[in-house]
Design a protein around this motif. Structure first.
Motif, PDB file in Angstrom:
ATOM      1  N   ILE A   1       0.639  -0.895   0.125  1.00 32.68           N
ATOM      2  CA  ILE A   1      -0.154   0.063  -0.374  1.00 32.68           C
ATOM      3  C   ILE A   1       0.982   0.841   0.282  1.00 32.68           C
ATOM      4  O   ILE A   1       0.163   1.968   0.120  1.00 32.68           O
ATOM      5  CB  ILE A   1      -1.436   0.224   1.005  1.00 32.68           C
ATOM      6  N   SER A   2       1.883   1.293   0.484  1.00 31.34           N
ATOM      7  CA  SER A   2       3.056   2.531   0.799  1.00 31.34           C
ATOM      8  C   SER A   2       4.374   2.092  -0.097  1.00 31.34           C
ATOM      9  O   SER A   2       5.130   0.971  -0.292  1.00 31.34           O
ATOM     10  CB  SER A   2       3.001   2.616   1.697  1.00 31.34           C
ATOM     11  N   ASN A   3       5.010   2.587  -0.046  1.00 29.17           N
ATOM     12  CA  ASN A   3       6.492   2.750  -0.762  1.00 29.17           C
ATOM     13  C   ASN A   3       7.378   4.160   0.204  1.00 29.17           C
ATOM     14  O   ASN A   3       7.329   5.454  -0.384  1.00 29.17           O
ATOM     15  CB  ASN A   3       7.136   3.198  -2.393  1.00 29.17           C
ATOM     16  N   ASN A   4       7.949   3.304   0.732  1.00 23.62           N
ATOM     17  CA  ASN A   4       8.721   4.831   1.729  1.00 23.62           C
ATOM     18  C   ASN A   4       8.082   5.983   2.095  1.00 23.62           C
ATOM     19  O   ASN A   4       7.868   6.669   2.218  1.00 23.62           O
ATOM     20  CB  ASN A   4       9.832   5.383   0.409  1.00 23.62           C
ATOM     21  N   ASN A   5       6.623   5.367   2.790  1.00 20.98           N
ATOM     22  CA  ASN A   5       6.148   5.297   4.074  1.00 20.98           C
ATOM     23  C   ASN A   5       4.916   6.928   2.758  1.00 20.98           C
ATOM     24  O   ASN A   5       4.611   7.591   3.302  1.00 20.98           O
ATOM     25  CB  ASN A   5       6.899   6.614   4.497  1.00 20.98           C
ATOM     26  N   ARG A   6       5.352   6.443   1.462  1.00 19.22           N
ATOM     27  CA  ARG A   6       4.200   7.065   0.892  1.00 19.22           C
ATOM     28  C   ARG A   6       2.873   6.642   0.576  1.00 19.22           C
ATOM     29  O   ARG A   6       3.534   5.497   0.054  1.00 19.22           O
ATOM     30  CB  ARG A   6       5.223   7.555  -0.637  1.00 19.22           C
ATOM     31  N   SER A   7       1.756   6.668   0.110  1.00 22.88           N
ATOM     32  CA  SER A   7       0.458   5.863  -0.786  1.00 22.88           C
ATOM     33  C   SER A   7       1.047   5.873  -1.793  1.00 22.88           C
ATOM     34  O   SER A   7       1.577   6.680  -2.596  1.00 22.88           O
ATOM     35  CB  SER A   7      -0.574   6.822  -0.460  1.00 22.88           C
ATOM     36  N   ILE A   8       0.851   4.245  -2.041  1.00 24.27           N
ATOM     37  CA  ILE A   8       0.853   4.133  -3.397  1.00 24.27           C
ATOM     38  C   ILE A   8      -0.304   4.022  -4.465  1.00 24.27           C
ATOM     39  O   ILE A   8      -0.635   3.781  -5.643  1.00 24.27           O
ATOM     40  CB  ILE A   8       1.354   3.212  -4.216  1.00 24.27           C
TER      41      ILE A   8
ATOM     42  N   ASP B   1      -3.394  14.543  -2.483  1.00 18.37           N
ATOM     43  CA  ASP B   1      -1.832  14.415  -3.077  1.00 18.37           C
ATOM     44  C   ASP B   1      -2.388  12.740  -2.493  1.00 18.37           C
ATOM     45  O   ASP B   1      -2.445  12.376  -1.118  1.00 18.37           O
ATOM     46  CB  ASP B   1      -1.147  14.917  -3.213  1.00 18.37           C
ATOM     47  N   ARG B   2      -0.470  12.345  -2.868  1.00 17.96           N
ATOM     48  CA  ARG B   2      -0.838  10.702  -1.977  1.00 17.96           C
ATOM     49  C   ARG B   2      -0.273  11.049  -0.518  1.00 17.96           C
ATOM     50  O   ARG B   2       0.299  11.967   0.161  1.00 17.96           O
ATOM     51  CB  ARG B   2       0.973  10.476  -2.675  1.00 17.96           C
ATOM     52  N   ALA B   3      -0.733  10.184   0.200  1.00 16.04           N
ATOM     53  CA  ALA B   3      -0.923   9.890   1.768  1.00 16.04           C
ATOM     54  C   ALA B   3       0.549   9.598   2.230  1.00 16.04           C
ATOM     55  O   ALA B   3       0.605   8.677   1.540  1.00 16.04           O
ATOM     56  CB  ALA B   3      -2.139   9.945   2.343  1.00 16.04           C
ATOM     57  N   ASN B   4       0.352  10.504   3.529  1.00 14.71           N
ATOM     58  CA  ASN B   4       1.747   9.344   4.650  1.00 14.71           C
ATOM     59  C   ASN B   4       1.174   8.419   4.953  1.00 14.71           C
ATOM     60  O   ASN B   4       0.385   8.716   5.457  1.00 14.71           O
ATOM     61  CB  ASN B   4       2.422  10.416   5.489  1.00 14.71           C
ATOM     62  N   ILE B   5       2.488   7.950   5.568  1.00 18.14           N
ATOM     63  CA  ILE B   5       2.046   6.240   5.680  1.00 18.14           C
ATOM     64  C   ILE B   5       2.620   5.594   6.399  1.00 18.14           C
ATOM     65  O   ILE B   5       4.249   5.657   6.436  1.00 18.14           O
ATOM     66  CB  ILE B   5       1.554   4.811   4.691  1.00 18.14           C
ATOM     67  N   GLU B   6       1.937   5.372   8.020  1.00 15.87           N
ATOM     68  CA  GLU B   6       2.969   5.435   9.137  1.00 15.87           C
ATOM     69  C   GLU B   6       2.684   4.104   9.500  1.00 15.87           C
ATOM     70  O   GLU B   6       1.679   3.776   9.960  1.00 15.87           O
ATOM     71  CB  GLU B   6       3.122   5.959  10.021  1.00 15.87           C
ATOM     72  N   ARG B   7       3.750   2.185   9.094  1.00 14.79           N
ATOM     73  CA  ARG B   7       3.465   1.154   9.327  1.00 14.79           C
ATOM     74  C   ARG B   7       3.215   0.939  10.896  1.00 14.79           C
ATOM     75  O   ARG B   7       3.081  -0.562  11.870  1.00 14.79           O
ATOM     76  CB  ARG B   7       2.843   0.077   8.429  1.00 14.79           C
TER      77      ARG B   7
END
Lengths: 298, 616
Positions: free
Chosen positions: A279-286, B415-421
Motif C-alpha cells: 500500500i506504500s513505498n517509502n511511507n508514501r501511499s501508492i 495527493d499521496r498520503a503519508n503512511i506509517e505502519r
C-alpha cells in the motif's frame, strides 16, 4: 520452532481429545502449518483448541459466537490461508446462529467443526441448542423445555455445500472427513458429536456406541438436477432416530465459492488479494486517486 | 458575501440530486459552497430539503434564515416561508392548496404554521399574502405549463417531463443570482450522465430562460483554483483508499452506508505498480462487521468498518477484543440522533462519551472527531497511522451533519498520503506477538508470517491463555502504556485546532467548529474576540495545550450538539477546568450561523445556558 503449548485443561475423557487428535493428523497429512493455514475458535471448551493443538499452526481464539465473522475477514483478506474453525454448539447455533446461517449463503471456503455435546460445559452444564427437549442432564435443575435445532438440517437449509457428521471418538473417520472438508471449495460444516463426561450424563460413550454407524451413501451433487434428491437424502439422515450415521451427508460441487463470486467484481482478486499487495513505498501511499477526484471536480 | 438558498420537496423527488447540481453550478462559477441535507427516515413522500450557503470565501455552515426559497410543491412553502428574507419561488397553480390536506406535516409543525399565519385552515395564498406583507420578492411560476411544453417539444411522457420541475426552479435561482445558465447545464451533464435526461433538463432550462426574471444578487463569475465538491462520506472513503484500506465491512445503516458503497464502487484502485483491490463486505449484522474487520486486520491488511450509533453499540464487544489483542482497526462512527433508533437521518453529538468508553474493560481507545470535510478526509488517513503505530482500535467520529453535507475543497488535498505502519517484526522464529517491551509496543507480524496466537483471554507474550497474577499485571500495563506513548508522541498541536486570539475561549468539537468559524467575523464586528478551541482527539486528550489556551480567559463558552456538554465534561475530567456558559442543541438539526450568533448575544448578556432549536 514450536513454543511450549498451553497446559491442556479439558476434563479427562472429554470428546475434545478425539477431535484434537483427528485434527492434528488431518493437518499433518495435508501438510498444513502457519504459513498456509490457521485455526479460528470461539468460546467454550472447543475455543481452546488452537492453544492445545500440537501442530505448527497459528490460532485465533475469538469471541463467543463470532468466530465465523473473524474467519470471514481473515479468509477474504488472505485467501491463501486454509481456515479451520473449532466452535461449540452453543457458540454456533445459539449466540452465533446469524453468522452460521449467513456463512452458508456465501459459501466462502472454510471448515466449521462444531463440537456438539448438548451442553454449555464451561459455565457448568446448561442446555445447549442441540440438547433434546425433555432431557435433564445432571446439572439442569429441570428438564430442558426447548426443542433442539437440528444442525445438519439447518446447515443444508442455509446453503452449506459440504455437510458431514462425525463422532469424536472415531478419530480415523473424523480425520478423513476433516481432510475432505479442508480440500472442499466452499463452506464445509462438520457436526462432531462428542460426549461430555462431566455434564452430559445422557449422551454418554455407551449411548453413542449403540447408535453410531458409518454412512454408506453417495452424498455428491455433481449437477444441479441432483440437488433435491441429495438434499432429501441428507434430511433423512439428519432426522434419524435410534441410530446415528456418520460420514459426509451432503456435498454440492455445483455451487461456486464466495472467492469465485468476488472474482466477478474484482478480476484480479486471487492474484492480488489485500494481504498480498503493497500500500506504500517509502511511507508514501501508492494509491492514485486521480480518476476518483476527476469525477468530483467542478 | 454570503447568500443562503433552500430547496425542498417530497423525499424521492430528486431534491438531493438537484441540490448537488445547483451546488456544482455555483462552484463552477468560482464560489465556495456548503450544503446540508435534511430528510425523514422515509423512502418516498415526506418533506426533505437542502440548504446551500454560497460565499466568495470557504464557508462551513448554513443559516436558518435564507435569501432564496426555491419550491415546486406546497409543503416546502408551508414549512419554510417564515425563514425567507428576500425571494421566494413558487408554483402559481398551488394557491388553493390547503395545509390541512398535507398529511405528512407533523402536528407540531402544522400548529406552528397556523399560528404564524393566524389561520386554522391556511392555503398557499395565505402564505403568499404573508410574504407580500413582509416585502419578500415573489416569483410565481406556472411550472405545469413549462413541463407540458417540455413534454410536447421533446415528445416525452408528461411523467418524465414533470421531473424537470426542480431544474426549472434551479434555472430561475441562477438567474436571480445573475449567473450564466451554462454553469447549470455543465453541472447537469456532470451529474446526469444519461443523454436523454440531460437533453430533457436542458430543454427545461431553455424554457425557464424565457421567463421574465430579474437579476437580484448580481453575482459575477470569479477566478478559482482546481476544486472538487464532495460530501463527508466520500471524503472519508477517499481518505481510507489513499491510506491503503484493504478491507471494509459494513451493515446497512444511515448515514454510514454511503461510504462503503462508494468504496465498493471504486474497489479496484490504481497504484504505481498497477492496481490493488479492496474487499468490501456487506455483513449480516454489525457484530460480523466489526469482527470480520478485526480478522482481516490480523492478516496485515488495513481494515475498517463504518457504522452509526445502533451498529456501534453492537460492535462494542468486538472493539474490546481488538483492544485486548492490540489489533489496529478503524471504526468510522457516523454519529446521528440517539438513543435507540433516535433520529436516524438527523445529526447529533450525543455519543462522545460512549465512543470514549465503548467495550468492556480498560484498553487504549483512541478517539478522534473531525470538524469539517477536509478533516474528515485527513483524519481517515491519520486514523490508520495511529491504529497501526499503537496497535489499537481507533474510532473516528463523523457526525451526520458532516456526512450528508457537502462542500468545495482544493484538489491538491488529495495527493499521496503519508503512511506509517508502526513497528513490524523481522524475526519470526519463536515469535512473541505480545512481547514485553519498554514502551508497550510489540513488533507486529501478520497471520501467515509466523506462528501466532491470539485470544480474548488474558495471555502471555505468545498469546496463550495465562491467568497468572504477575503476568496479568504486566500484560495489562503493557497495553495501557501504549496510550501514554501515544500521548507523548502525538503532538498536542495536532490534537486540536485553534482559531483566533481573544479573551473569550470557546470550546467545541465536530461540525459546530465550522459554524463558529463562520460567525467569528460578525462577533469581531461586535467587539467580541474569541479563541476557538476545537478538540480533535479526545483520547489521549491534549491536556497541556488546552490548559495553556484557557489561561487568563475571562469567559469559557462550550458549544456542542448534545444535552450533556460531553466534550466539556471530558475536559473537566482531564484538566479540571470547565466552561462558564453553554450553547447546546440536541434537536437533530445542525447548528446554524444566525441562531448561534443570537445565542452568543444571550450568553454575553449573562445567560449561562442557551438551548438552540432552529431548523425544520
Amino acid at each position: 520452532m514450536i513454543e511450549d503449548l498451553e497446559f491442556n485443561d479439558w476434563c479427562p475423557g472429554c470428546g475434545n481429545f478425539g477431535i484434537l487428535r483427528a485434527e492434528e493428523e488431518a493437518l499433518g497429512e495435508l501438510g498444513l502449518d502457519y504459513k498456509n493455514a490457521i485455526i479460528v475458535s470461539g468460546i467454550g471448551c472447543s475455543g481452546k483448541t488452537p492453544h492445545f493443538i500440537n501442530v505448527d499452526i497459528s490460532g485465533v481464539h475469538t469471541l463467543h459466537g463470532r468466530s465465523i465473522a473473524f474467519a470471514t475477514g481473515i479468509k477474504l483478506a488472505n485467501p491463501s490461508l486454509k481456515v479451520i474453525l473449532n466452535v461449540g454448539d452453543g457458540d454456533t447455533l445459539g449466540i452465533g446462529l446469524g453468522h452460521f446461517v449467513s456463512a452458508g449463503r456465501r459459501n466462502l471456503s472454510f471448515v466449521i467443526m462444531m463440537h456438539d455435546n448438548g451442553v454449555y460445559g464451561l459455565t457448568k452444564g446448561q442446555a445447549s441448542p442441540t440438547l433434546p427437549k425433555g432431557e435433564k442432564t445432571k446439572s439442569l435443575p429441570k428438564p430442558n423445555i426447548n426443542a433442539p435445532i437440528n444442525p445438519i438440517s439447518i446447515a443444508i437449509a442455509a446453503g452449506y455445500s459440504f455437510v458431514a457428521r462425525a463422532y469424536a471418538y472415531d478419530t480415523q473417520s473424523t480425520k478423513e472427513i476433516i481432510k475432505e472438508a479442508i480440500l472442499h471449495k466452499g463452506s464445509a460444516f462438520i457436526d462432531v458429536l462428542q460426549p461430555c463426561p462431566t455434564y452430559n450424563d445422557i449422551n454418554t460413550i455407551d449411548w453413542y456406541k449403540e447408535r453410531i454407524y458409518k454412512l454408506d451413501i453417495d452424498p455428491n451433487v455433481n449437477n444441479p438436477s441432483q440437488r433435491l434428491e441429495k438434499i432429501k437424502q441428507a434430511i433423512d439422515i439428519a432426522y434419524q432416530e435410534d441410530k446415528i450415521g456418520i460420514g459426509i451427508v451432503y456435498k454440492d460441487l455445483t455451487i461456486e465459492p464466495f472467492e469465485d463470486r468476488l472474482l466477478s467484481n474484482i478480476p484480479g482478486y486471487i492474484q492480488y488479494y489485500p494481504a498480498k499487495t503493497e500500500i506504500s513505498n517509502n511511507n508514501r501511499s501508492i494509491s492514485d486517486l486521480t480518476s476518483l477526484i476527476d469525477e468530483l471536480k467542478v | 458575501m454570503r447568500i443562503d438558498w433552500l430547496i425542498g420537496g417530497p423525499q424521492g423527488s430528486g431534491v438531493d440530486t438537484i441540490s448537488l447540481v445547483f451546488a456544482r453550478s455555483i462552484a463552477k462559477a468560482g464560489y465556495f459552497v456548503y450544503g446540508n441535507r435534511e430528510y425523514y427516515s422515509n423512502i418516498k413522500g415526506r418533506h426533505s430539503y437542502s440548504s446551500l450557503a454560497i460565499s466568495d470565501k470557504q464557508i462551513h455552515s448554513i443559516n436558518e434564515n435564507i435569501d432564496i426559497l426555491a419550491t415546486f410543491d406546497a409543503e416546502t412553502l408551508f414549512q419554510h416561508f417564515h425563514e425567507v428574507k428576500k425571494v421566494a419561488i413558487y408554483d402559481q397553480n398551488l394557491l388553493d392548496t390547503r395545509l390541512n390536506i398535507l398529511y405528512g406535516v407533523e402536528k407540531e409543525i402544522a400548529d406552528d404554521i397556523k399560528s404564524r399565519l393566524n389561520n386554522n385552515d391556511p392555503k398557499i395564498s395565505d402564505v403568499i399574502q404573508y410574504l407580500k406583507d413582509k416585502n419578500i420578492t415573489l416569483i410565481p411560476v406556472d411550472i405545469g405549463s413549462i413541463t407540458r411544453s417540455v413534454a410536447n417539444d421533446l415528445k416525452v411522457s408528461s411523467l418524465i417531463a414533470d421531473r424537470t420541475k426542480n431544474t426549472i426552479v434551479l434555472a430561475i435561482s441562477m438567474r436571480l443570482l445573475g449567473l450564466d445558465l451554462s454553469f447549470l447545464e455543465m453541472a447537469i451533464k456532470d451529474v446526469f450522465k444519461d443523454k436523454n435526461t440531460v437533453d430533457i433538463n436542458k430543454k427545461a432550462i431553455d424554457k425557464a430562460n424565457e421567463l421574465d426574471i430579474k437579476n437580484i444578487f448580481n453575482l459575477k463569475q470569479i477566478e478559482k483554483d482546481d476544486r472538487v465538491i464532495l460530501d463527508g462520506t466520500t471524503a472519508s472513503a477517499l481518505g481510507k483508499i489513499n491510506a491503503g484500506l484493504g478491507f471494509q465491512s459494513y451493515y446497512p445503516i444511515t448515514p454510514a452506508s454511503d461510504e462503503s458503497t462508494y468504496i465498493e464502487a471504486h474497489q479496484i484502485v490504481k497504484t504505481d505498480n498497477g492496481t490493488r483491490n479492496i474487499v468490501v463486505l456487506q455483513t449480516e449484522d454489525e457484530l460480523a462487521a466489526i469482527n470480520s474487520a478485526v480478522g482481516a486486520a490480523l492478516t496485515g491488511v488495513r481494515s475498517a468498518t463504518a457504522t452509526s450509533g445502533p451498529g456501534f453499540s453492537l460492535m462494542s464487544e468486538g472493539i474490546s477484543w481488538a483492544g485486548m489483542n492490540e489489533v489496529p482497526v478503524v471504526i468510522t462512527y457516523y454519529m446521528r440522533g440517539a438513543p435507540a433508533t433516535g433520529l436516524p437521518t438527523r445529526s447529533g453529538q450525543g455519543d462522545l462519551e460512549f465512543a470514549l468508553h465503548v467495550g468492556h474493560g480498560e484498553f487504549p481507545r483512541i478517539v478522534i472527531a473531525s470538524g469539517d470535510h477536509k478533516e474528515v478526509y485527513l483524519d481517515a488517513i491519520w486514523a490508520f497511522n495511529i491504529a497501526e503505530k499503537y496497535q489499537t482500535p481507533v474510532i473516528h467520529i463523523v457526525e451526520k451533519a458532516l456526512a450528508n453535507s457537502f462542500t468545495t475543497l482544493n484538489k491538491s488535498l488529495f495527493d499521496r498520503a503519508n503512511i506509517e505502519r508502526g513497528i513490524l517484526a523481522s524475526n519470526f522464529d519463536n515469535y512473541k506477538r505480545f512481547k514485553f517491551t519498554d514502551n508497550g509496543i510489540s513488533p507486529r507480524a501478520f497471520l501467515g508470517q509466523a506462528r501466532i496466537f491470539y485470544t480474548g483471554d488474558e495471555h502471555n507474550e505468545f498469546g496463550h491463555i495465562d491467568e497468572e497474577s504477575v503476568n496479568r499485571t504486566k500484560m495489562y500495563e503493557k497495553r495501557m502504556k501504549k496510550l501514554l506513548l501515544a500521548d507523548q508522541e502525538i503532538k498536542e498541536e495536532d490534537r486540536l485546532n485553534v482559531y483566533g486570539d481573544g479573551d473569550i475561549a470557546v470550546i467545541t468539537w465536530g461540525s459546530p467548529k465550522g459554524v463558529l468559524l463562520d460567525i467569528m467575523p460578525s462577533l469581531e464586528e461586535k467587539g467580541v474576540n474569541i479563541t476557538l478551541i476545537q478538540i480533535k482527539m479526545f483520547n489521549p486528550f491534549p491536556k497541556q495545550l488546552v490548559k495553556n489556551l484557557l489561561r487568563d480567559k475571562k469567559l469559557i463558552i462550550d458549544v456542542e450538539s448534545n444535552y450533556d456538554a460531553q466534550a466539556e465534561k471530558v475536559m473537566k475530567r482531564e484538566i479540571g477546568i470547565g466552561a462558564d456558559a453553554y450553547i447546546l442543541k440536541w434537536s437533530g438539526r445542525q447548528i446554524m450561523s444566525d441562531e448561534l450568533l443570537d445565542a452568543f448575544d444571550r450568553v454575553l448578556k449573562g445567560n449561562k445556558k442557551v438551548v438552540l432549536t432552529g431548523g425544520r
